[in-house]
Design an enzyme around this catalytic site. Structure first.
Site, PDB file in Angstrom:
ATOM      1  N   LEU A   1       0.817  -1.209   0.000  1.00 56.80           N
ATOM      2  CA  LEU A   1       0.000   0.000   0.000  1.00 56.80           C
ATOM      3  C   LEU A   1       0.850   1.259   0.000  1.00 56.80           C
ATOM      4  O   LEU A   1       1.827   1.377   0.731  1.00 56.80           O
ATOM      5  CB  LEU A   1      -0.932   0.012   1.225  1.00 56.80           C
ATOM      6  CG  LEU A   1      -1.907   1.190   1.308  1.00 56.80           C
ATOM      7  CD1 LEU A   1      -3.284   0.722   1.769  1.00 56.80           C
ATOM      8  CD2 LEU A   1      -1.391   2.270   2.261  1.00 56.80           C
TER       9      LEU A   1
ATOM     10  N   ASN B   1       0.447   5.553   0.406  1.00 49.30           N
ATOM     11  CA  ASN B   1      -0.444   6.683   0.660  1.00 49.30           C
ATOM     12  C   ASN B   1       0.301   8.009   0.529  1.00 49.30           C
ATOM     13  O   ASN B   1       0.750   8.326  -0.571  1.00 49.30           O
ATOM     14  CB  ASN B   1      -1.242   6.528   1.963  1.00 49.30           C
ATOM     15  CG  ASN B   1      -0.438   6.313   3.213  1.00 49.30           C
ATOM     16  OD1 ASN B   1       0.281   5.323   3.342  1.00 49.30           O
ATOM     17  ND2 ASN B   1      -0.565   7.203   4.173  1.00 49.30           N
ATOM     18  N   ASP B   2       0.482   8.801   1.565  1.00 49.02           N
ATOM     19  CA  ASP B   2       0.927  10.189   1.433  1.00 49.02           C
ATOM     20  C   ASP B   2       2.259  10.339   0.692  1.00 49.02           C
ATOM     21  O   ASP B   2       3.217   9.603   0.964  1.00 49.02           O
ATOM     22  CB  ASP B   2       1.133  10.822   2.812  1.00 49.02           C
ATOM     23  CG  ASP B   2      -0.101  10.796   3.681  1.00 49.02           C
ATOM     24  OD1 ASP B   2      -1.120  10.238   3.256  1.00 49.02           O
ATOM     25  OD2 ASP B   2      -0.026  11.328   4.793  1.00 49.02           O
TER      26      ASP B   2
ATOM     27  N   SER C   1       4.321  10.818   8.018  1.00 48.86           N
ATOM     28  CA  SER C   1       4.604  11.767   6.941  1.00 48.86           C
ATOM     29  C   SER C   1       5.494  12.927   7.372  1.00 48.86           C
ATOM     30  O   SER C   1       5.575  13.270   8.551  1.00 48.86           O
ATOM     31  CB  SER C   1       3.294  12.311   6.380  1.00 48.86           C
ATOM     32  OG  SER C   1       2.619  11.324   5.657  1.00 48.86           O
TER      33      SER C   1
ATOM     34  N   ARG D   1       1.559  15.888  14.103  1.00 48.35           N
ATOM     35  CA  ARG D   1       2.321  15.160  13.082  1.00 48.35           C
ATOM     36  C   ARG D   1       2.455  15.941  11.776  1.00 48.35           C
ATOM     37  O   ARG D   1       1.916  17.012  11.606  1.00 48.35           O
ATOM     38  CB  ARG D   1       1.684  13.805  12.806  1.00 48.35           C
ATOM     39  CG  ARG D   1       0.226  13.815  12.380  1.00 48.35           C
ATOM     40  CD  ARG D   1      -0.248  12.387  12.139  1.00 48.35           C
ATOM     41  NE  ARG D   1      -1.670  12.305  11.852  1.00 48.35           N
ATOM     42  CZ  ARG D   1      -2.617  12.069  12.751  1.00 48.35           C
ATOM     43  NH1 ARG D   1      -2.288  11.922  14.024  1.00 48.35           N
ATOM     44  NH2 ARG D   1      -3.889  11.999  12.393  1.00 48.35           N
ATOM     45  N   ASP D   2       3.211  15.318  10.859  1.00 47.95           N
ATOM     46  CA  ASP D   2       3.369  15.755   9.466  1.00 47.95           C
ATOM     47  C   ASP D   2       4.125  17.086   9.361  1.00 47.95           C
ATOM     48  O   ASP D   2       3.591  18.088   8.857  1.00 47.95           O
ATOM     49  CB  ASP D   2       2.017  15.869   8.756  1.00 47.95           C
ATOM     50  CG  ASP D   2       1.160  14.623   8.907  1.00 47.95           C
ATOM     51  OD1 ASP D   2       1.737  13.549   9.144  1.00 47.95           O
ATOM     52  OD2 ASP D   2      -0.079  14.723   8.795  1.00 47.95           O
TER      53      ASP D   2
ATOM     54  N   GLU E   1      -4.271  17.429   9.066  1.00 49.60           N
ATOM     55  CA  GLU E   1      -3.138  16.616   8.628  1.00 49.60           C
ATOM     56  C   GLU E   1      -2.420  17.310   7.477  1.00 49.60           C
ATOM     57  O   GLU E   1      -2.993  18.135   6.763  1.00 49.60           O
ATOM     58  CB  GLU E   1      -3.618  15.232   8.179  1.00 49.60           C
ATOM     59  CG  GLU E   1      -4.168  14.377   9.302  1.00 49.60           C
ATOM     60  CD  GLU E   1      -4.375  12.934   8.881  1.00 49.60           C
ATOM     61  OE1 GLU E   1      -3.971  12.044   9.640  1.00 49.60           O
ATOM     62  OE2 GLU E   1      -4.946  12.705   7.797  1.00 49.60           O
TER      63      GLU E   1
END
Length: 499
Positions: free
Chosen positions: A45, A47-48, A108, A167-168, A224
């Site tokens: 998988l 994602n970001d 991330s 986060r991020d 996010e």
């Protein structure tokens, strides 16, 4: 659908697993929904997008990656590179969760180039044995040979005034300070953005405060992937709030990616928007966008997005053991006070032979004979005042993926309800945009399992995943006196098993 245990989701990539991953890649590479010119997961998988940057004369992009299957498991970072933002090469894993501070995932983050290193900022997702989450903002350094070294200690530990959701990190440099923008949730469960600053990149970070956005107290229940970019004399603030409900034709996806243009005052930590926040993409599948750290393209930001969304499933590829795609890179500019999003200027390299051409309704070339190319670029220019309809991957009695423009009401609508393979239908099967000044152009990128539509030279973008079966292969077009060109697309992204 395959069921995963907690232990299986917490697997960390080991050298002994490489034969298994090569076998997984061999299997998914045969899928009819693998793409030709989009960055796609090597296994498992994706994602970001993370760490997007220009370093040592190459573009570098990393993505969130769980290697073993189509499930959100232990997050690693996978690395791809490009010379031109069109042709991409797999480089292998860059980060894996192998320290105390990121024992449950490398979440991330962004990148910053300094001296001879590309610095990768990310959130280390740490969990105690009792399940307590502690987010740490971490830094790693990558040299020109792509060797990555993690710093031993976090740059930032969690702030006590916010929940475990901090986060991020997005890093930027302004007024002789390094700044870090984080998504966060306060103790009242409201989405916020917070800022830290330091005179040095790898030490000395101090809490500066919340980013105040005039006219807004908070954004849903969590923010996010915040990003902030200066374009000319304006600032662009991007973020992905969670907890919004649909508002008419807007905010209809599970979670949103929004933007504001305006002015930033770092003395007061205040962003003054030019107007209300708007969706960055009006299609079905778009989230967690990030702009590159770069100085190659002036007065523009270069953006990548996740061609998906949190909590979505895509049964067609999930059942084959993989999930995930990134969008085409976009160039963002601010023109007459409005955000304009265009495909990266090098996209012309994607074009192969012309397979259809009509000029003001007169067909000059047609080698498709009603069959939809699996990967192509479609350009519609200067439609007249009448309605326009395009149907991709249709069948005799079904319209496939339908694009309609109602000239009287000035609505552009996309609809995927007629496709056999459906996904995330609880959020609707159509999307609609009001074009106040009418339809002037469409530039459409089709790549096996994706459609990206750039409207009016960047006024809007609509991104959508689709999974057509072999019997869904017709193309139809309607419109009086339309000028339409279709090119086949080249293969520019390698589908190789590099780990």
């Amino acid at each position: 659908m395959e069921q995963w245990t907690k232990q299986e989701k917490q697997q960390v990539l080991k050298e002994a697993d490489l034969p298994r991953l090569h076998k997984l890649h061999d299997s998914i590479s045969k899928s009819k929904w693998r793409t030709q010119y989009h960055i796609q997961t090597v296994t498992g998988l994706l994602n970001d997008p993370n760490g997007f940057s220009y370093f040592k004369k190459k573009w570098h992009l990393f993505y969130q990656w769980f290697p073993y299957g189509a499930v959100h498991g232990m997050k690693h970072w996978y690395h791809v590179t490009s010379d031109d933002l069109v042709t991409w090469k797999n480089e292998g894993m860059a980060l894996k969760p192998d320290t105390y501070f990121d024992n449950k995932g490398c979440y991330s983050g962004s990148a910053f180039v300094k001296d001879d290193y590309l610095y990768l900022l990310y959130t280390g997702n740490h969990k105690e044995e009792d399940g307590t989450r502690i987010p740490y903002q971490m830094i790693a350094a990558m040299n020109e040979k792509y060797k990555v070294t993690k710093m031993k200690r976090p740059l930032i530990e969690p702030h006590p005034d916010y929940t475990e959701h901090q986060r991020d990190p997005k890093i930027f440099y302004k007024d002789n300070w390094y700044w870090m923008l984080l998504g966060a949730q306060d103790k009242n469960l409201h989405g916020k953005m917070i800022l830290y600053k330091s005179k040095q990149l790898a030490i000395g970070w101090k809490f500066a405060g919340e980013l105040k956005v005039k006219g807004y107290e908070s954004f849903g229940y969590m923010v996010e992937c915040p990003d902030i970019e200066q374009i000319g004399d304006k600032w662009l603030l991007l973020f992905s709030p969670q907890g919004y409900g649909a508002k008419g034709d807007e905010f209809r996806n599970a979670y949103q990616n929004v933007y504001m243009t305006g002015d930033l005052d770092l003395n007061t930590l205040t962003f003054t928007p030019d107007g209300p926040h708007k969706e960055l993409d009006r299609g079905f599948d778009f989230y967690a966008a990030q702009c590159a750290f770069q100085q190659e393209y002036k007065n523009t930001a270069i953006l990548e997005g996740w061609f998906g969304c949190s909590d979505y499933s895509y049964p067609a590829t999930d059942e084959e053991g993989y999930q995930g795609l990134l969008t085409l890179p976009r160039e963002l500019s601010i023109e007459n006070g409005k955000l304009v999003q265009k495909p990266i200027r090098t996209y012309e390299k994607l074009k192969d032979e012309v397979v259809f051409e009509a000029v003001r309704g007169n067909i000059n070339k047609d080698s498709m004979h009603g069959r939809m190319p699996e990967a192509c670029i479609v350009a519609l220019e200067n439609p007249d005042s009448n309605a326009v309809s395009l149907e991709f991957f249709a069948k005799t009695m079904e319209r496939g993926f339908a694009i309609d423009y109602d000239a009287n009401r000035k609505y552009l609508t996309i609809d995927r309800k007629d496709l056999e393979n459906q996904c995330n239908t609880e959020y609707g099967t159509d999307r609609r945009v009001k074009l106040e000044n009418g339809l002037r152009s469409l530039l459409i990128f089709v790549d096996h399992s994706s459609v990206e539509i750039f409207v009016n030279h960047g006024e809007y973008v609509l991104s959508s995943r689709i999974f057509p079966n072999p019997d869904e292969h017709m193309i139809r077009m309607r419109g009086k006196d339309i000028t339409l060109t279709i090119w086949k697309a080249k293969q520019t992204v390698e589908d190789s098993a590099v780990f």
